[in-house]
Write an enzyme that holds these catalytic residues in place. Structure first.
Site, short mmCIF file in Angstrom:
data_model
loop_
_atom_site.label_atom_id
_atom_site.label_comp_id
_atom_site.label_asym_id
_atom_site.label_seq_id
_atom_site.Cartn_x
_atom_site.Cartn_y
_atom_site.Cartn_z
N SER A 51 0.85 -1.20 0.00
CA SER A 51 0.00 0.00 0.00
C SER A 51 0.88 1.24 0.00
CB SER A 51 -0.89 0.03 1.24
OG SER A 51 -1.60 1.26 1.31
N TYR A 59 -2.04 -0.16 10.29
CA TYR A 59 -2.16 -0.70 8.93
C TYR A 59 -0.95 -0.29 8.08
CZ TYR A 59 -3.94 -0.94 4.10
OH TYR A 59 -4.09 -1.18 2.76
P1 NAP Z 1 -11.55 -5.81 0.37
O1 NAP Z 1 -12.46 -5.53 -0.77
O2 NAP Z 1 -11.99 -5.52 1.76
O3 NAP Z 1 -11.05 -7.31 0.26
C1 NAP Z 1 -10.21 -7.85 1.22
C2 NAP Z 1 -10.18 -9.35 1.01
O4 NAP Z 1 -9.24 -9.91 1.93
C3 NAP Z 1 -11.50 -10.01 1.26
O5 NAP Z 1 -11.76 -10.88 0.18
C4 NAP Z 1 -11.28 -10.79 2.55
O6 NAP Z 1 -11.96 -12.04 2.60
C5 NAP Z 1 -9.80 -11.07 2.48
N1 NAP Z 1 -9.19 -11.36 3.78
C6 NAP Z 1 -8.95 -10.50 4.81
N2 NAP Z 1 -8.34 -11.15 5.80
C7 NAP Z 1 -8.17 -12.44 5.40
C8 NAP Z 1 -7.62 -13.60 5.97
N3 NAP Z 1 -7.09 -13.57 7.20
N4 NAP Z 1 -7.62 -14.75 5.26
C9 NAP Z 1 -8.14 -14.78 4.02
N5 NAP Z 1 -8.70 -13.73 3.41
C10 NAP Z 1 -8.72 -12.57 4.10
O7 NAP Z 1 -10.19 -4.97 0.22
P2 NAP Z 1 -9.30 -4.53 -1.03
O8 NAP Z 1 -9.30 -3.06 -1.03
O9 NAP Z 1 -9.61 -5.26 -2.26
O10 NAP Z 1 -7.86 -4.96 -0.45
C11 NAP Z 1 -7.03 -5.93 -1.05
C12 NAP Z 1 -5.60 -5.59 -0.69
O11 NAP Z 1 -5.27 -4.31 -1.23
C13 NAP Z 1 -5.35 -5.49 0.81
O12 NAP Z 1 -4.11 -6.07 1.13
C14 NAP Z 1 -5.31 -3.99 1.05
O13 NAP Z 1 -4.53 -3.66 2.18
C15 NAP Z 1 -4.68 -3.53 -0.24
N6 NAP Z 1 -4.88 -2.10 -0.54
C16 NAP Z 1 -6.13 -1.61 -0.76
C17 NAP Z 1 -6.28 -0.26 -1.03
C18 NAP Z 1 -7.62 0.37 -1.30
O14 NAP Z 1 -7.73 1.61 -1.34
N7 NAP Z 1 -8.69 -0.41 -1.51
C19 NAP Z 1 -5.17 0.58 -1.07
C20 NAP Z 1 -3.91 0.04 -0.83
C21 NAP Z 1 -3.77 -1.31 -0.57
P3 NAP Z 1 -13.55 -12.17 2.91
O15 NAP Z 1 -14.22 -11.44 1.78
O16 NAP Z 1 -13.88 -13.60 2.87
O17 NAP Z 1 -13.77 -11.52 4.23
#
Ligand code: NAP
Length: 254
Positions: free
Chosen positions: A149, A163
């Protein structure tokens, strides 16, 4: 290198049911990867991603596992060995955050939850992948992409320093592991997204965060999960065959 033959590639996407993980699973399947869509709790979303991949003629499997525990990771990778074949790619995408607050309001339980999901999980999955891919263990190589991130650079003050720090740890792991396995046929890189339209911001207590901050970003908008998936797929692909230990900031100039 076996990696050149995408039709032979098997990919695990942790947290592949929603957001960036779902976009990555769908794009990868469209490019010929057989995909394991890991989820922790949201089975419906993961099954929907798998259904879309299969409807388009691809191969995919939804696998439930909490990747922050050894048993869950073993179950996930054993299932992939059995059902999809030899692992060649891992996207450490699963991650979480919690309600926005200051560092002096954080407690031990929350810190342990964040470290478990965002640090322990990617470490355990990377270890399982290396044991399968490394030439040291008789494997044929592969590629790992960690989803970090921009927060690791920015620190996320007044939102979630925990985070941001967990993503800093992931940056260090990307560097260290990439060097450990560089001569063993495995490339390890990171994509560091900026503000992306996914459900993760609701966990912080501000579902509309991207809409609020987006207009102030250099490109004037937040990103889409599909734009991050493109960066991830590039680093997995043979087009990035001489790239390891790299950080690709996909943050609209942030
Ligand atoms: P999201 O839509 O909330 O999706 C997160 C996913 O992670 C969900 O599918 C969740 O599973 C899964 N998850 C969380 N903890 C887990 C665990 N212990 N074991 C297995 N699965 C787990 O979030 P996203 O934004 O797509 O995030 C994906 C990645 O991108 C993350 O690492 C986040 O930190 C990173 N990121 C996001 C952003 C942003 O602005 N969105 C920016 C920078 C980095 P369930 O659905 O089954 O709960």
């Amino acid at each position: 290198m076996a990696q050149d033959d995408v039709l032979d590639d098997v990919l695990v996407v942790t947290g592949g049911g929603r957001g960036i993980g779902a976009a990555t699973a769908l794009l990868a399947a469209g490019r010929g990867y057989r995909v394991a869509v890991n989820y922790r709790s949201d089975r419906t979303s993961a099954e929907a991603v798998v259904d879309r991949i299969r409807a388009a003629g691809g191969t995919a499997l939804a696998v439930r596992a909490d990747v922050s525990h050894t048993a869950g990771v073993a179950e996930l990778f054993d299932t992939v060995d059995r059902e999809l074949g030899v692992l060649t790619a891992l996207v450490n995408n699963a991650g979480t955050l919690e309600k926005q607050c200051r560092l002096d309001e954080l407690d031990e339980d929350r810190l342990n939850r964040i470290w478990a999901a965002n640090i322990t999980g990617p470490f355990l999955c990377a270890a399982a992948a290396v044991r399968r891919m490394s030439t040291r263990y008789g494997g044929r190589g592969g590629a790992i992409v960690n989803v970090g991130s921009a927060a690791s650079r920015l620190g996320s003050p007044n939102e979630y320093v925990d985070y941001a720090a967990s993503k800093g740890a992931l940056d260090s792991m990307t560097t260290g592991l990439s060097l450990e396995v560089a001569a063993e046929g495995i490339r390890v890189n990171a994509v560091r997204p900026g503000l992306i339209h996914t459900g993760i911001h609701a966990l912080g207590g501000e579902p509309g965060r991207v809409d609020r901050v987006g207009p102030n970003l250099p490109m004037g908008r937040g990103g889409q999960p599909e734009e991050i998936a493109e960066a991830i797929l590039y680093l997995l692909s043979p087009a990035a065959s001489y790239i390891t230990g790299a950080f690709l900031d996909a943050a609209g100039g942030r």
